[in-house]
Structure formats: structure tokens, C-alpha cells
Design an enzyme around this catalytic site. Structure first.
Site, PDB file in Angstrom:
ATOM      1  N   ASN A   6       1.301   6.037  -0.368  1.00  0.00           N
ATOM      2  CA  ASN A   6       0.636   5.723   0.894  1.00  0.00           C
ATOM      3  C   ASN A   6       1.542   6.138   2.042  1.00  0.00           C
ATOM      4  O   ASN A   6       2.764   6.238   1.894  1.00  0.00           O
ATOM      5  CB  ASN A   6       0.406   4.209   0.994  1.00  0.00           C
ATOM      6  CG  ASN A   6      -0.533   3.701  -0.057  1.00  0.00           C
ATOM      7  OD1 ASN A   6      -1.724   3.876   0.041  1.00  0.00           O
ATOM      8  ND2 ASN A   6       0.022   3.074  -1.079  1.00  0.00           N
ATOM      9  N   ARG A  46       2.487  -4.069  -4.283  1.00  0.00           N
ATOM     10  CA  ARG A  46       1.447  -3.918  -5.316  1.00  0.00           C
ATOM     11  C   ARG A  46       1.131  -2.443  -5.535  1.00  0.00           C
ATOM     12  O   ARG A  46       1.503  -1.853  -6.528  1.00  0.00           O
ATOM     13  CB  ARG A  46       0.190  -4.707  -4.897  1.00  0.00           C
ATOM     14  CG  ARG A  46      -0.808  -4.951  -6.043  1.00  0.00           C
ATOM     15  CD  ARG A  46      -1.703  -3.767  -6.372  1.00  0.00           C
ATOM     16  NE  ARG A  46      -2.549  -3.324  -5.272  1.00  0.00           N
ATOM     17  CZ  ARG A  46      -3.334  -2.255  -5.337  1.00  0.00           C
ATOM     18  NH1 ARG A  46      -3.370  -1.509  -6.439  1.00  0.00           N
ATOM     19  NH2 ARG A  46      -4.052  -1.894  -4.286  1.00  0.00           N
ATOM     20  N   ASP A  47       0.463  -1.822  -4.594  1.00  0.00           N
ATOM     21  CA  ASP A  47       0.039  -0.427  -4.736  1.00  0.00           C
ATOM     22  C   ASP A  47       1.242   0.501  -4.859  1.00  0.00           C
ATOM     23  O   ASP A  47       1.207   1.493  -5.578  1.00  0.00           O
ATOM     24  CB  ASP A  47      -0.814  -0.049  -3.512  1.00  0.00           C
ATOM     25  CG  ASP A  47      -1.689   1.171  -3.760  1.00  0.00           C
ATOM     26  OD1 ASP A  47      -1.773   1.612  -4.910  1.00  0.00           O
ATOM     27  OD2 ASP A  47      -2.298   1.664  -2.801  1.00  0.00           O
ATOM     28  N   CYS A  55      -1.173   7.652  -7.111  1.00  0.00           N
ATOM     29  CA  CYS A  55      -2.376   7.271  -7.858  1.00  0.00           C
ATOM     30  C   CYS A  55      -2.264   7.832  -9.262  1.00  0.00           C
ATOM     31  O   CYS A  55      -2.120   9.048  -9.432  1.00  0.00           O
ATOM     32  CB  CYS A  55      -3.633   7.817  -7.176  1.00  0.00           C
ATOM     33  SG  CYS A  55      -5.126   7.458  -8.131  1.00  0.00           S
TER      34      CYS A  55
END
Length: 305
Positions: free
Chosen positions: A252, A14-15, A243
């Protein structure tokens, strides 16, 4: 949970993938999730129930949820949380079979406005019906808090401000609050100061660390948080992600690097590092890029040698 048992929440599908410029197919996402589950990950963030207008990469959320049932069986059950930032997203997520959702707020007013077009207070108010519905439906809710160290627009964020917003997420009903260093500027010292402030309001057992590796401090910040007492961490396979609202912010911290660190500390994750490295190498090849995991690169080079 014993003191050396650590929970990893894999956010790559997802991220990690949501900001990819190229379209990542549903089949590819599901294959990645399957590989991660077979490597021993028990908490894999599967998708996001946000408007495709804002995050086109996550437009296939319902298909992803349906496809999870066809993945290879694993020895232990796997939890597939999804992002659901508002009531509309929550209802769609639950209709698709979600048993856990995540909401997200920011510790910075400027970031909140840029990211979700509302103030911190307004964002918290939006979540209230989600928490009410989740209690009624028996759905778990996890709270994400971004910019816990610094904001790309405001600069450093005061630990007390982080603590206050985290407390509000916790009191609404978040079973865990994930503390995100969104632009990756944190160091062990700034992370510890932030954790001290937050832990005055929330039990350490209900906190998670979510660190980006922009300045190469991701693993160091996981270590500092582990020493502080945290036993839950978010990470992304091969260091995928970034981001969209934080220029220059990298992904991340890589799951491979976090697992290598934790195993070296004698912690138990239930994850097979070799299988994890294989999964990261596979998705990196599919995306046409090098893995951002130093551990993965070292172990793959060792194998090749």
C-alpha cells in the site's frame, strides 16, 4: 468532519504484515501498533480473523486483541478494526472484543474466484448474516472493494462494475466503502473516472481510497481523490504489504508519504510525522528491509546528515 480533516486508516499491522514470509511475533506486532498509536494514528487495523490455514501470519489474532489493552495510553481513543470475512470470523472477532470489522469483496469476477473461491454475488450473500449480526451487536462494518481499477486476471475493470458492487456493500450497511487499487495500476485519470461512477451511488463522505504503489502512483492517486472530495485513506507504514494473488503488486502507499502530502495541502491528520517515521524505521529494521517510504528515507537521511 471539516473539509480539511482527514482520517487515515493504518493497515500495516494487518494488510502490511500478512504476506511476510518470516514469522512476525505477536510482541512485534503489538509494539508496532503501540508506536503507531503514539504517533497519533486513531484507526489501526489490528489483525484478521481468517483461517490460519490461508493466512498463517494472522493466526495470533486473539492474542493481538488481548494485548491491545496493555499498550501505552494515548491522549485520544484508538479504534482497532479487524478483518472478518465471514460469520465464523465475525463471531471470533466479537468474542475477542472487536468493535469494528471489515468485509471484503472484489469488483472483478476472476479475482473474486481466485481470492475467496466464489463469485461476487456469492461473496455479497456471505456478508448478509455478518451485517445482520453487526446491527444487532452494535458493531460497525466497513466494506473493502478490491480491483477497482484493474484485475491481474481480467485487466481493466469498468467503473460501472465497481460502482455496482460498491453500492451493494453500502446498501448492506457498510458505514464506509474503501476502494482498493489492488495491483496499483491506477492513475489520477482512471481513479477519477472510477470515483465519478461510484459517487453517483454513494456519498463521497462515505468513501475511502486504498491505493497500492506498484507503479509509483499511490500518492498521486491520493491527491486526485482528495481533490475529488475524499477525506478517508488507507495506508501502510513504510509501504509494507502486497497482494498474494497479484504478482508484482507492491505494498500500500506508505503512510509517511500520505501524511507528508496531506500536511502540505493544509489538511489535519492528528499525526506526528517524525514519530511516524521512527515507527516505520523500526519495523523496517526488524523485518530486515529498507522502508518503501520516500519521505521516510529523505527525512532519516536529513537527520543523519
Amino acid at each position: 468532519m471539516t473539509t480539511n480533516q482527514v482520517r487515515i486508516v493504518e493497515v500495516g499491522p494487518r494488510d502490511g504484515l500478512q504476506n511476510e514470509k518470516q514469522v512476525v511475533t505477536t510482541a512485534t506486532k503489538l509494539e508496532l501498533i503501540g508506536k503507531l498509536a503514539l504517533a497519533g494514528l486513531r484507526n489501526i487495523e489490528a489483525t484478521s480473523f481468517v483461517s490460519p490455514k490461508w493466512v498463517p501470519q494472522m493466526a495470533d489474532h486473539a492474542a493481538i486483541m488481548a494485548g491491545l489493552h496493555d499498550l501505552p495510553a494515548t491522549p485520544q481513543p484508538v479504534n482497532y478494526p479487524v478483518l472478518a470475512p465471514n460469520m465464523k470470523g465475525y463471531e471470533a472477532a466479537v468474542a475477542a472484543g472487536a468493535k469494528e470489522v471489515a468485509v471484503f469483496a472484489a469488483a472483478s469476477e476472476a479475482f473474486s474466484q481466485k481470492n475467496i473461491n466464489c463469485s461476487i454475488a456469492e461473496s455479497i450473500a456471505r456478508f448478509e448474516p455478518v451485517f445482520e449480526a453487526a446491527r444487532r451487536d452494535g458493531v460497525r462494518v466497513r466494506g473493502y472493494l478490491s480491483c477497482v481499477i484493474a484485475c491481474p486476471y481480467e485487466g481493466p475493470v469498468a467503473p460501472q462494475q465497481v460502482a455496482e458492487v460498491a453500492r451493494r456493500l453500502f446498501e448492506l450497511g457498510s458505514y464506509e466503502v474503501s476502494l482498493g487499487d489492488t495491483i496499483g495500476t491506477g492513475t489520477p485519470a482512471t481513479v477519477q473516472r472510477m470515483l465519478e461512477a461510484v459517487a453517483a451511488n454513494i456519498p463521497v463522505a462515505q468513501l475511502a481510497g486504498h491505493y497500492h504503489d506498484t507503479y509509483g502512483m499511490g500518492v498521486a492517486n491520493v491527491f486526485a481523490s482528495y481533490q475529488f472530495g475524499l477525506r478517508s485513506f488507507d495506508s501502510s507504514i513504510a509501504g509494507l504489504g502486497g497482494c498474494p494473488y497479484a504478482k508484482g503488486a507492491t505494498g500500500n502507499v506508505a503512510t509517511e508519504d500520505v501524511v507528508y502530502l496531506l500536511h502540505g495541502l493544509g489538511a489535519h491528520t492528528g499525526i506526528d510525522l517524525d514519530a511516524l517515521v521512527d515507527a516505520g524505521a523500526w519495523i523496517s529494521e526488524v523485518l530486515g528491509r529498507a522502508s518503501q517510504s520516500r519521505v521516510a528515507r529523505a527525512l532519516l537521511a536529513k537527520r543523519a546528515g
